[in-house]
Design a protein around this motif. Structure first.
Motif, short mmCIF file in Angstrom:
data_model
loop_
_atom_site.label_atom_id
_atom_site.label_comp_id
_atom_site.label_asym_id
_atom_site.label_seq_id
_atom_site.Cartn_x
_atom_site.Cartn_y
_atom_site.Cartn_z
N ALA A 58 -19.06 -76.03 -14.01
CA ALA A 58 -18.74 -77.18 -13.32
C ALA A 58 -19.92 -78.09 -13.61
CB ALA A 58 -18.60 -77.06 -11.88
N ASP A 59 -21.17 -77.45 -13.88
CA ASP A 59 -22.45 -78.18 -14.06
C ASP A 59 -22.58 -78.85 -15.41
OD1 ASP A 59 -23.02 -75.82 -15.06
OD2 ASP A 59 -25.12 -76.31 -14.88
N ARG A 60 -21.85 -78.18 -16.57
CA ARG A 60 -21.86 -78.76 -17.81
C ARG A 60 -21.36 -79.82 -18.09
NH1 ARG A 60 -19.31 -77.43 -22.94
NH2 ARG A 60 -20.98 -76.79 -24.78
N GLY B 212 -26.55 -89.24 -14.42
CA GLY B 212 -26.72 -88.44 -13.27
C GLY B 212 -26.75 -87.04 -13.95
N LEU B 213 -27.82 -86.71 -14.76
CA LEU B 213 -27.70 -85.45 -15.35
C LEU B 213 -29.41 -84.99 -14.95
CD1 LEU B 213 -26.47 -85.92 -18.94
CD2 LEU B 213 -25.42 -84.85 -17.07
N LYS B 214 -29.48 -83.51 -15.33
CA LYS B 214 -30.69 -83.12 -15.01
C LYS B 214 -31.12 -81.93 -15.96
CE LYS B 214 -29.07 -79.50 -11.62
NZ LYS B 214 -29.32 -78.77 -10.44
N ASP C 55 -33.52 -69.35 -16.58
CA ASP C 55 -33.89 -69.33 -15.28
C ASP C 55 -32.85 -68.60 -14.36
OD1 ASP C 55 -34.92 -69.94 -12.64
OD2 ASP C 55 -35.61 -71.86 -13.21
N SER C 56 -33.24 -67.59 -13.62
CA SER C 56 -32.46 -66.75 -12.73
C SER C 56 -31.67 -67.67 -11.64
CB SER C 56 -33.08 -65.77 -12.13
OG SER C 56 -34.37 -66.01 -11.28
N LYS C 57 -32.32 -68.82 -11.31
CA LYS C 57 -31.67 -69.53 -10.19
C LYS C 57 -30.63 -70.50 -10.61
CE LYS C 57 -36.35 -70.69 -8.06
NZ LYS C 57 -36.97 -71.91 -7.60
N GLY C 58 -30.38 -70.63 -12.00
CA GLY C 58 -29.17 -71.23 -12.52
C GLY C 58 -28.79 -72.64 -11.78
N LEU C 59 -27.44 -72.56 -11.05
CA LEU C 59 -27.09 -73.42 -10.33
C LEU C 59 -27.72 -73.91 -9.39
CD1 LEU C 59 -23.35 -72.70 -10.62
CD2 LEU C 59 -24.65 -74.42 -12.10
N HIS C 60 -28.74 -73.05 -8.82
CA HIS C 60 -29.24 -73.29 -7.48
C HIS C 60 -30.59 -74.04 -7.52
CE1 HIS C 60 -26.21 -70.91 -5.57
NE2 HIS C 60 -26.51 -70.05 -6.43
N ALA D 30 -27.47 -80.35 -17.05
CA ALA D 30 -26.41 -80.03 -16.21
C ALA D 30 -26.07 -81.41 -15.25
CB ALA D 30 -27.04 -78.88 -15.33
N ARG D 31 -25.13 -81.21 -14.73
CA ARG D 31 -24.95 -82.42 -13.64
C ARG D 31 -25.80 -82.42 -12.58
NH1 ARG D 31 -19.36 -81.43 -15.51
NH2 ARG D 31 -18.69 -83.01 -17.00
N LEU D 32 -25.78 -83.46 -11.92
CA LEU D 32 -26.59 -83.61 -10.56
C LEU D 32 -25.40 -83.20 -9.66
CD1 LEU D 32 -28.69 -86.80 -10.49
CD2 LEU D 32 -29.60 -84.33 -10.46
#
Length: 358
Positions: free
Chosen positions: A14-16, A87-89, A95-100, A200-202
């Motif tokens: 979803a974030d790609r 709207g990207l970051k 990173d183990s946090k990934g989407l978070h 990734a998307r914001l």
């Protein structure tokens, strides 16, 4: 058929971001540079004495402003200006946090400085290299150096190898984009891989966290007591104000800048010339008293630079004044302006004059 091709641009996560988003943000900054370069050229031609340095040092000034702009967005939004615009970051790879991982948390220091270096330094070096190759080709065409000189053999070998090196560089980026489309790579650009990040998307949480961070920074500002703290606070506010004004003006004028980029592109110049009939420019107003000028000799056959009878007459198309070829070539190459009027000039504006006697 449409469904078969849709999966190539659809995101597996979803974030790609899609290939259209990442390519669009890449082309954003490439549209800003030529537009600002044209503005600098107009300023230099309107008042050479005051704004001439803007044209001569445009690459360095643009790199400095780009550094402030990218540092501002990387530290606050974990993204470059163009990435944040779409709207990207940036997220650190592995990173183990990934989407978070929120954009307000910022990148790790290592990835932050790598990103800043690759965002600012690589375009500057590429621009300087292209200008160096262009000047060497002009020198080779005009045969400034003797044919037997070792320097000429070296830069001819360099000119012969440059197209292959440039093709390999562009092919590297193209193959990386193809791998991204097919889902075989985490990033579309090799520079992102060198920085150790991916795009990734914001998310809604990112936007909310960024707003809370901005509000907290505004509320926590306290008056400085010592002189050192006051100086540091003033410098931070000045740099932040410059970066904020740059980002705001670029965001507002982005479509206008893209229009200027198209209007003054090399592909559109022939169309512009056919649509506009430019009259012959009058002599410079500040040179109407030409007989009393120390730069302009009284004899029309004397070069204004060496004050000798002209050899190999050459005119500058930007101003109309005639010089010796070697004199004006050396001057324009070193100063990028007309020695009489101060108008912004390049080597391509030198025009050889042929008299009936020759």
């Amino acid at each position: 058929m449409a469904e078969h091709g849709a999966h190539l641009t659809a995101s597996a996560r979803a974030d790609r971001p899609s290939i259209f988003e990442v390519v669009a943000q890449d082309s954003l900054m490439s549209a800003v540079r030529p537009a600002l370069q044209h503005v600098a050229k107009v300023l230099a031609e309107s008042n050479p004495g005051r704004y001439g340095f803007v044209w001569r040092w445009f690459d360095e000034l643009y790199t400095l402003l780009d550094l402030l702009l990218q540092q501002h967005f990387l530290s606050r939004c974990s993204a470059s200006f163009s990435e944040n615009f779409y709207g990207l970051k940036r997220i650190a790879v592995g990173d183990s946090k990934g989407l978070h991982q929120l954009a307000s948390a910022g990148l790790p220091k290592k990835q932050h400085w790598k990103s800043l270096l690759l965002l600012v330094l690589v375009p500057y070096l590429k621009t300087r290299l292209e200008k160096l190759v262009s000047s060497l080709r002009e020198e080779d065409e005009y045969s400034i150096h003797p044919p037997s000189s070792s320097w000429k053999r070296f830069y001819r070998a360099f000119l012969a190898a440059y197209p292959f090196v440039n093709m390999a560089w562009e092919g590297w980026f193209l193959s990386q984009q193809l791998c991204y489309i097919l889902g075989k790579a985490q990033h579309h650009s090799p520079l992102l891989g060198l920085a150790g990040v991916r795009l990734a998307r914001l998310t809604a949480e990112d936007i909310q966290a960024l707003e809370q961070k901005l509000a907290a920074v505004t509320a926590s500002q306290q008056p400085a007591h010592s002189i050192k703290e006051q100086v540091q606070s003033a410098v931070k506010k000045a740099l932040g104000g410059v970066a904020l004004s740059l980002s705001t003006s670029l965001s507002v004028g982005m479509f206008f800048l893209q229009f200027l980029d198209w209007w003054y592109s090399s592909e559109n110049q022939e169309t512009i010339k056919s649509l506009t009939a430019l009259p012959t420019p009058p002599p410079p107003v500040h040179l109407d008293h030409g007989t009393g000028s120390s730069l302009l000799p009284k004899l029309k056959t004397v070069c204004p630079l060496c004050h000798k009878i002209r050899a190999n007459d050459t005119v500058l198309s930007t101003s109309g004044f005639v010089f010796c070829y070697r004199c004006v070539y050396t001057y324009v190459k070193n100063h990028q302006r007309c020695p009489i009027t101060g108008y912004a000039t390049e080597l391509q504006h030198l025009v050889k004059l042929y008299s009936p006697e020759s």
